[in-house]
Write an enzyme that holds these catalytic residues in place. Structure first.
Site, PDB file in Angstrom:
ATOM      1  N   GLY A  23       0.806  -1.224   0.000  1.00  0.00           N
ATOM      2  CA  GLY A  23       0.000   0.000   0.000  1.00  0.00           C
ATOM      3  C   GLY A  23       0.831   1.263   0.000  1.00  0.00           C
ATOM      4  O   GLY A  23       0.499   2.238   0.670  1.00  0.00           O
ATOM      5  N   ASN A  25       1.638   3.385  -2.532  1.00  0.00           N
ATOM      6  CA  ASN A  25       1.473   4.406  -3.565  1.00  0.00           C
ATOM      7  C   ASN A  25       0.909   5.710  -3.011  1.00  0.00           C
ATOM      8  O   ASN A  25       0.914   6.735  -3.688  1.00  0.00           O
ATOM      9  CB  ASN A  25       0.564   3.902  -4.686  1.00  0.00           C
ATOM     10  CG  ASN A  25      -0.817   3.531  -4.207  1.00  0.00           C
ATOM     11  OD1 ASN A  25      -0.961   2.525  -3.521  1.00  0.00           O
ATOM     12  ND2 ASN A  25      -1.832   4.320  -4.533  1.00  0.00           N
ATOM     13  N   THR A  26       0.455   5.694  -1.765  1.00  0.00           N
ATOM     14  CA  THR A  26      -0.154   6.894  -1.187  1.00  0.00           C
ATOM     15  C   THR A  26       0.004   6.884   0.327  1.00  0.00           C
ATOM     16  O   THR A  26       0.314   5.855   0.937  1.00  0.00           O
ATOM     17  CB  THR A  26      -1.656   6.970  -1.564  1.00  0.00           C
ATOM     18  OG1 THR A  26      -2.198   8.222  -1.147  1.00  0.00           O
ATOM     19  CG2 THR A  26      -2.452   5.862  -0.913  1.00  0.00           C
ATOM     20  N   GLY A  27      -0.188   8.043   0.952  1.00  0.00           N
ATOM     21  CA  GLY A  27      -0.292   8.134   2.408  1.00  0.00           C
ATOM     22  C   GLY A  27       0.912   7.630   3.172  1.00  0.00           C
ATOM     23  O   GLY A  27       2.066   7.853   2.811  1.00  0.00           O
ATOM     24  N   GLY A  29       2.119   4.642   3.614  1.00  0.00           N
ATOM     25  CA  GLY A  29       2.977   3.708   2.906  1.00  0.00           C
ATOM     26  C   GLY A  29       3.940   4.415   1.973  1.00  0.00           C
ATOM     27  O   GLY A  29       5.110   4.037   1.859  1.00  0.00           O
ATOM     28  N   TYR A 179     -13.818  -2.589  11.350  1.00  0.00           N
ATOM     29  CA  TYR A 179     -12.441  -2.085  11.239  1.00  0.00           C
ATOM     30  C   TYR A 179     -11.671  -2.389  12.521  1.00  0.00           C
ATOM     31  O   TYR A 179     -10.515  -2.825  12.477  1.00  0.00           O
ATOM     32  CB  TYR A 179     -12.455  -0.579  10.971  1.00  0.00           C
ATOM     33  CG  TYR A 179     -11.076   0.015  10.760  1.00  0.00           C
ATOM     34  CD1 TYR A 179     -10.316  -0.326   9.647  1.00  0.00           C
ATOM     35  CD2 TYR A 179     -10.534   0.922  11.669  1.00  0.00           C
ATOM     36  CE1 TYR A 179      -9.052   0.219   9.450  1.00  0.00           C
ATOM     37  CE2 TYR A 179      -9.284   1.470  11.476  1.00  0.00           C
ATOM     38  CZ  TYR A 179      -8.545   1.113  10.362  1.00  0.00           C
ATOM     39  OH  TYR A 179      -7.294   1.645  10.174  1.00  0.00           O
TER      40      TYR A 179
END
Length: 307
Positions: A23, A25-27, A29, A179
């Site tokens: 993960g 590609n963003t944020g 990560g 979650y």
């Protein structure tokens, strides 16, 4: 004299190390991958959308021309994809120093994975459980290798491992509780994995981290997140992505870290701040539930571990 605040500058040289970050590609990560690459690691960005992954890798290279980053497809919501990625990564990287289980989904409407699992439990826990099992043999011989599991303060919010209805098929779906279950499962997996690694006298350790609450793409399903001004409010209340990635980076690289530890922000209620050693809920340390969850996860994924 105030205590030292651990920052990106404290990440040691990572030259020669191979890090797989899911993960990324963003944020959180992305920032984890960015810093590791800046410090010399070869970073594999394991992402569902490779076009977005390629764009993120290009962004890292633009800031650090010497960065060694590659993009690999991984859809944690599909065990076929996890198995394929596991086989390809294990073949391409006989030595893995860091596996950072970062990817996640948060509070989506009720959905299922390709295998019929509830989306949050299937992606956040089962997908990472399977990936770790498939790659662990490549970490075990490596001195200083680590599995880092990204958890959440949500493991304390209406969270319970409901073995009678793990996939929310019998109850009215509650995205917050779902979650919470998935993030509690992340922590329990990290602790049980560490116990098994220690019993095997492995060179690898398992460590957990949480970002507090970060203003990243992960919150796109949070009620009100699309309202005007939401991003401004989030910026005041939440960690930036750069700060939110620090507990993960510390868990992955600080030479003083021990297996089974858990890192999170040092601010009020661990919502934001700089990384420090933190505690998780009493429930997360229940060994009987950890071991039952492990057995159920092996059964559901068909993946068994070498430890």
């Amino acid at each position: 004299m105030s205590a030292h605040k651990w920052t990106e500058a404290d990440v040691p040289d990572q030259s020669g190390r191979i890090a797989i970050v899911t993960g990324s590609n963003t944020g959180l990560g992305f920032d984890t991958a960015r810093v590791l690459a800046q410090r010399g690691a070869k970073v594999v960005m394991a992402v569902r959308d490779t076009a977005k992954g390629d764009a993120a890798a290009a962004q890292i290279r633009a800031a650090t021309p010497a960065a060694d980053v590659t993009v690999h497809r991984l859809d944690l919501g599909s065990l076929d994809s996890v198995r394929a990625a596991g086989a390809e990564l294990a073949g391409a990287y006989p030595r893995i120093d860091l596996l950072i289980n970062n990817a996640g989904v948060m509070y989506p409407p009720k959905q299922t994975t390709a295998d019929g699992f509830e989306l949050q439990f299937g992606t956040n826990h089962l997908g990472h459980f399977a990936l770790t099992g498939l790659l662990l043999n490549n970490l075990l011989p490596v001195d200083g290798s680590r599995v880092v599991v990204v958890a959440s303060i949500a493991h304390t919010i209406r969270a319970k491992i409901d073995f009678d209805d793990l996939q929310w098929e019998r109850r009215r779906y509650e995205r917050v509780a779902s979650y919470g279950q998935s993030k509690l499962a992340n922590l329990m997996f990290a602790y049980e994995l560490q116990r098994r690694l220690a019993a095997a006298k492995a060179k690898t350790i398992a460590v957990a981290a949480h970002p507090g609450i970060s203003a990243t793409e992960l919150v796109r399903h949070v009620p009100g997140s699309s309202l005007p001004g939401a991003n401004t409010i989030y910026g005041l209340l939440f960690n930036t992505s750069e700060l939110g990635a620090l507990p993960t980076l510390r868990a992955a690289t600080d030479p003083t870290v021990l297996g089974g530890q858990y890192y999170g922000p040092d601010g009020f209620r661990e919502l934001r701040g700089y990384p420090k050693l933190v505690d998780s809920s009493r429930q997360s340390h229940d060994r009987e539930i950890q071991q039952r969850l492990w057995a159920v996860s092996e059964e559901l994924t068909g993946v068994t571990f070498p430890v």
